[in-house]
Design an enzyme around this catalytic site. Structure first.
Site, short mmCIF file in Angstrom:
data_model
loop_
_atom_site.label_atom_id
_atom_site.label_comp_id
_atom_site.label_asym_id
_atom_site.label_seq_id
_atom_site.Cartn_x
_atom_site.Cartn_y
_atom_site.Cartn_z
N PRO A 2 0.84 -1.21 0.00
CG PRO A 2 -0.66 -1.53 1.75
CD PRO A 2 0.64 -2.04 1.18
CD GLU A 3 4.19 2.85 -2.52
OE1 GLU A 3 4.42 3.86 -1.82
OE2 GLU A 3 5.05 2.01 -2.77
CG HIS A 90 -2.99 -13.91 7.03
ND1 HIS A 90 -1.89 -14.45 7.66
CD2 HIS A 90 -3.18 -14.66 5.91
CE1 HIS A 90 -1.42 -15.46 6.95
NE2 HIS A 90 -2.18 -15.61 5.89
NE ARG A 109 5.88 -10.05 2.73
CZ ARG A 109 6.74 -9.50 1.89
NH1 ARG A 109 6.29 -8.91 0.79
NH2 ARG A 109 8.02 -9.52 2.14
NE ARG A 151 21.20 15.35 0.31
CZ ARG A 151 20.13 14.95 0.98
NH1 ARG A 151 19.43 15.79 1.70
NH2 ARG A 151 19.77 13.68 0.94
#
Ligand SMILES: [Zn+2]
Length: 270
Positions: A2-3, A90, A109, A151
């Site tokens: 999931p983003e 789960h 997971r 950077r």
């Protein structure tokens, strides 16, 4: 995984069922998530959920007494179900509400987490050092330009750094760099202000589009089967290595950066 858009869609999906509701009971079947679910999570029982916010990929269930901090990890998802719905393998945690529904966390997971804090959630160690939200005014091209001076890190790593800006996952980094015409390998400190303005706009657009598309699947959110709220959007470069660029027809190239698939057009992205 999931983003940010999926988490935001989850937030939108659960909010109408949870907001203003009091919690009757918290059932923890398996506390062994990424960090153990603390016994203090039981403090939620009897409290009313007064806000459901998101910070980066953390969902914050706010009460007047404390805040539950929830993360979906690699494989987590949330469902709103009628109480009494049998739990599957789960289904690690249920938050039962006075309205007869429950919020169920499923996470095969177990890289997700459910924590409890009495302090303001923003001060929690997991959240305290995060960069700005990409869809707020605090994040724009000028901000990226300032932070990137000096950077030497590659621009793709730079925008995926949660201390710089949160929520730009691998797919969205690939897509926004293509949209801005910037090579993923270019040094962050070596990109001008104008290009950062474009890039910030692309990051906002690609995330907003994904949230918009996810919103169309909200009707499935309370379903007891299937994945709620997750979606596939039309992608320009990610997953398209070896296929022609949608702009110029050049074959897209793939390299690994930090172990992650990085696809770009060698002609359009400099
Ligand atoms: Zn091209």
């Amino acid at each position: 995984m999931p983003e940010l858009p999926e988490v935001e869609v989850s937030r939108l999906g659960i909010t109408p069922h949870l907001l203003g509701e009091s919690v009757m009971r918290v059932v923890v079947r398996n506390p062994s998530l990424r960090w153990p679910v603390p016994a203090e999570i039981q403090e939620l029982a009897g409290l009313t959920i007064v806000g459901i916010r998101r910070r980066a990929k953390y969902l914050l269930l706010e009460t007047d007494w404390g805040t539950a901090i929830l993360h979906l990890g690699m494989s987590g998802n949330l469902k709103v179900l009628p109480q009494g719905t049998p739990a599957g393998k789960h289904d690690h945690v249920d938050i039962e509400l006075a309205n007869g529904k429950l919020l169920r966390l499923n996470d095969p997971r177990r890289f997700g987490c459910l924590l409890w804090t009495r302090a303001p959630a923003e001060q929690h160690p997991l959240l305290a050092r995060l960069g700005p939200e990409p869809l707020t005014e605090a994040f724009d091209g000028d901000y990226l330009y300032q932070r990137s001076r000096g950077r030497k890190t590659a621009i793709k790593q730079f925008i995926m750094d949660n201390h710089i800006v949160v929520g730009v996952g691998n797919i969205y980094a690939n897509e926004s760099l293509f949209g801005a015409g910037i090579s993923p390998k270019r040094e962050a400190g070596n990109i001008g202000r104008e290009r950062y303005l474009k890039l910030a706009g692309e990051i906002k657009a690609v995330l907003a589009r994904a949230i918009g598309q996810g919103g169309t699947t909200l009707k499935d959110f309370t379903g007891s089967d299937g994945k709620p709220g997750y979606f596939v959007q039309e992608l320009q470069v990610y997953g398209r290595a070896g296929q022609p660029c949608t702009r110029c027809g050049t074959l897209l190239r793939e390299v690994r950066m930090n172990g992650r698939s990085t696809v770009f057009c060698p002609l359009c992205q400099r």
